[in-house]
Design a protein around this motif. Structure first.
Motif, mmCIF file in Angstrom:
data_model
loop_
_atom_site.group_PDB
_atom_site.id
_atom_site.type_symbol
_atom_site.label_atom_id
_atom_site.label_comp_id
_atom_site.label_asym_id
_atom_site.label_seq_id
_atom_site.Cartn_x
_atom_site.Cartn_y
_atom_site.Cartn_z
ATOM 1 N N LYS A 173 -104.080 21.441 24.991
ATOM 2 C CA LYS A 173 -104.767 22.014 23.830
ATOM 3 C C LYS A 173 -104.707 21.054 22.645
ATOM 4 O O LYS A 173 -105.693 20.849 21.937
ATOM 5 N N GLN A 174 -103.543 20.457 22.446
ATOM 6 C CA GLN A 174 -103.400 19.508 21.338
ATOM 7 C C GLN A 174 -104.254 18.276 21.575
ATOM 8 O O GLN A 174 -104.919 17.773 20.659
ATOM 9 N N LEU A 175 -104.248 17.781 22.812
ATOM 10 C CA LEU A 175 -105.069 16.616 23.145
ATOM 11 C C LEU A 175 -106.543 16.917 22.906
ATOM 12 O O LEU A 175 -107.283 16.099 22.343
ATOM 13 N N SER A 176 -106.997 18.114 23.320
ATOM 14 C CA SER A 176 -108.401 18.487 23.170
ATOM 15 C C SER A 176 -108.825 18.534 21.708
ATOM 16 O O SER A 176 -109.957 18.209 21.364
ATOM 17 N N SER A 177 -107.897 18.928 20.856
ATOM 18 C CA SER A 177 -108.222 19.083 19.440
ATOM 19 C C SER A 177 -108.139 17.775 18.667
ATOM 20 O O SER A 177 -108.919 17.535 17.746
ATOM 21 N N GLU A 178 -107.204 16.921 19.052
ATOM 22 C CA GLU A 178 -106.931 15.735 18.249
ATOM 23 C C GLU A 178 -107.391 14.425 18.885
ATOM 24 O O GLU A 178 -107.587 13.429 18.194
ATOM 25 N N LEU A 179 -107.545 14.392 20.220
ATOM 26 C CA LEU A 179 -107.976 13.183 20.926
ATOM 27 C C LEU A 179 -107.177 11.963 20.488
ATOM 28 O O LEU A 179 -107.698 11.012 19.908
ATOM 29 N N ASN A 180 -105.886 12.003 20.802
ATOM 30 C CA ASN A 180 -104.963 10.962 20.332
ATOM 31 C C ASN A 180 -104.778 9.810 21.316
ATOM 32 O O ASN A 180 -103.671 9.321 21.504
ATOM 33 N N CYS A 181 -105.850 9.373 21.936
ATOM 34 C CA CYS A 181 -105.773 8.221 22.850
ATOM 35 C C CYS A 181 -104.735 8.457 23.939
ATOM 36 O O CYS A 181 -103.762 7.709 24.073
ATOM 37 N N GLU A 182 -104.955 9.509 24.725
ATOM 38 C CA GLU A 182 -104.006 9.902 25.763
ATOM 39 C C GLU A 182 -104.537 9.554 27.151
ATOM 40 O O GLU A 182 -105.738 9.638 27.417
ATOM 41 N N LEU A 183 -103.618 9.182 28.036
ATOM 42 C CA LEU A 183 -103.915 8.928 29.440
ATOM 43 C C LEU A 183 -103.068 9.910 30.240
ATOM 44 O O LEU A 183 -101.841 9.795 30.280
ATOM 45 N N VAL A 184 -103.712 10.894 30.861
ATOM 46 C CA VAL A 184 -103.002 12.031 31.449
ATOM 47 C C VAL A 184 -103.335 12.152 32.933
ATOM 48 O O VAL A 184 -104.509 12.065 33.331
ATOM 49 N N TYR A 185 -102.306 12.386 33.729
ATOM 50 C CA TYR A 185 -102.455 12.525 35.179
ATOM 51 C C TYR A 185 -101.887 13.885 35.582
ATOM 52 O O TYR A 185 -100.701 14.146 35.400
ATOM 53 N N LEU A 186 -102.742 14.752 36.121
ATOM 54 C CA LEU A 186 -102.323 16.077 36.566
ATOM 55 C C LEU A 186 -102.348 16.129 38.092
ATOM 56 O O LEU A 186 -103.296 15.657 38.717
ATOM 57 N N TRP A 187 -101.314 16.699 38.671
ATOM 58 C CA TRP A 187 -101.344 16.849 40.121
ATOM 59 C C TRP A 187 -100.757 18.203 40.523
ATOM 60 O O TRP A 187 -99.959 18.802 39.804
ATOM 61 N N GLY A 188 -101.212 18.675 41.677
ATOM 62 C CA GLY A 188 -100.733 19.956 42.180
ATOM 63 C C GLY A 188 -101.410 20.276 43.488
ATOM 64 O O GLY A 188 -102.382 19.625 43.888
ATOM 65 N N GLU A 189 -100.907 21.280 44.151
ATOM 66 C CA GLU A 189 -101.454 21.656 45.455
ATOM 67 C C GLU A 189 -102.827 22.291 45.288
ATOM 68 O O GLU A 189 -103.208 22.701 44.183
ATOM 69 N N PRO A 190 -103.611 22.383 46.382
ATOM 70 C CA PRO A 190 -104.939 23.004 46.285
ATOM 71 C C PRO A 190 -104.846 24.410 45.696
ATOM 72 O O PRO A 190 -103.965 25.190 46.048
ATOM 73 N N GLY A 191 -105.769 24.711 44.808
ATOM 74 C CA GLY A 191 -105.785 26.035 44.195
ATOM 75 C C GLY A 191 -104.833 26.210 43.038
ATOM 76 O O GLY A 191 -104.686 27.312 42.509
ATOM 77 N N SER A 192 -104.191 25.130 42.598
ATOM 78 C CA SER A 192 -103.224 25.244 41.505
ATOM 79 C C SER A 192 -103.894 25.270 40.132
ATOM 80 O O SER A 192 -103.245 25.580 39.127
ATOM 81 N N GLY A 193 -105.178 24.930 40.070
ATOM 82 C CA GLY A 193 -105.898 25.004 38.799
ATOM 83 C C GLY A 193 -106.262 23.663 38.195
ATOM 84 O O GLY A 193 -106.616 23.596 37.015
ATOM 85 N N LYS A 194 -106.199 22.589 38.994
ATOM 86 C CA LYS A 194 -106.510 21.262 38.454
ATOM 87 C C LYS A 194 -107.933 21.198 37.904
ATOM 88 O O LYS A 194 -108.156 20.737 36.785
#
Length: 226
Positions: free
Chosen positions: A32-53
């Protein structure tokens, strides 16, 4: 709907607020903070199928003004490495399911160079995958290194109680009355994968409209074959 390459469309009802948080409070607040401020972030999300990626990446894209974001799911037919050229011009880039291109030299190099360009431009890159970078089966070591240097988050799976809540919330949003007994029956007799559950709910919605019947356990048995 926001129009994107390959006729990919974002469901505008998918938001960070509609994501059932469970044990992911810190991650959701970070996004949420990244979406609002766009602070030059490099983000990697991982999780099993159906986890909400995919939900989270689409929600990130939906939070931005049209034309300022790109959402690219790599599991779509027709997606080619050349599509990564020039994406660094977008303030935020969301690339979904990168595990699907593991082992493809052209794709791995294209993703590697995109990462470098985004970082040089102080942009924002959000990537999703099914596992940590070192376990994706990537051949390009420099790409593994770049991905591992991102802010890496594991999406914690929902408990069965959380999934029941989500199922009933989604049913209510469709105008369906899905009682606790019925929701528990679906969870106890079917796959707990969220994609499966949402597809099952769509089938129940359509069938109930056609039959003009309430959703009961016997009705669920007939429609879903449980």
């Amino acid at each position: 709907m926001q129009q994107l390459p390959l006729n990919i469309k974002l469901d505008q009802e998918v938001t960070l607020s509609s994501f059932l948080v469970g044990k992911n409070q810190i991650l959701v607040e970070y996004l949420k903070q990244l979406s609002s401020e766009l602070n030059c972030e490099l983000v990697y999300l991982w999780g099993e199928p159906g986890s909400g990626k995919s939900h989270l990446l689409q929600a990130m894209a939906n939070h931005q003004e049209p034309g300022s974001v790109i959402y690219l799911p790599l599991n779509e037919l027709g997606v080619v490495p050349e599509m990564l050229q020039g994406l660094e011009s977008f303030p935020i880039i969301c690339i979904d399911d990168i595990q699907t291109i593991a082992g493809d030299r052209a794709w791995e190099e294209a993703l590697f160079y995109l990462y470098n360009r985004v970082k040089d431009n102080h942009g924002n890159l959000v990537i999703s995958a099914s596992s940590v970078p070192a376990e994706l089966g990537l051949n390009l070591k420099d790409l593994i290194s770049r991905l591992s240097a991102m802010a890496v988050f594991k999406i914690q799976s929902l408990s069965d109680t959380d999934k029941q809540v989500l199922l009933q919330q989604k049913a209510a949003a469709k105008g369906l009355d899905l009682g606790s007994e019925v929701a528990q029956f679906v969870l106890s007799r079917s796959s707990r994968d969220l994609r499966f559950l949402m597809n099952a709910l769509d089938k129940l919605d359509n069938a109930s409209l056609v039959a003009q019947r309430k959703i009961t356990v016997p009705f669920v048995k007939d429609v879903l074959g449980l």
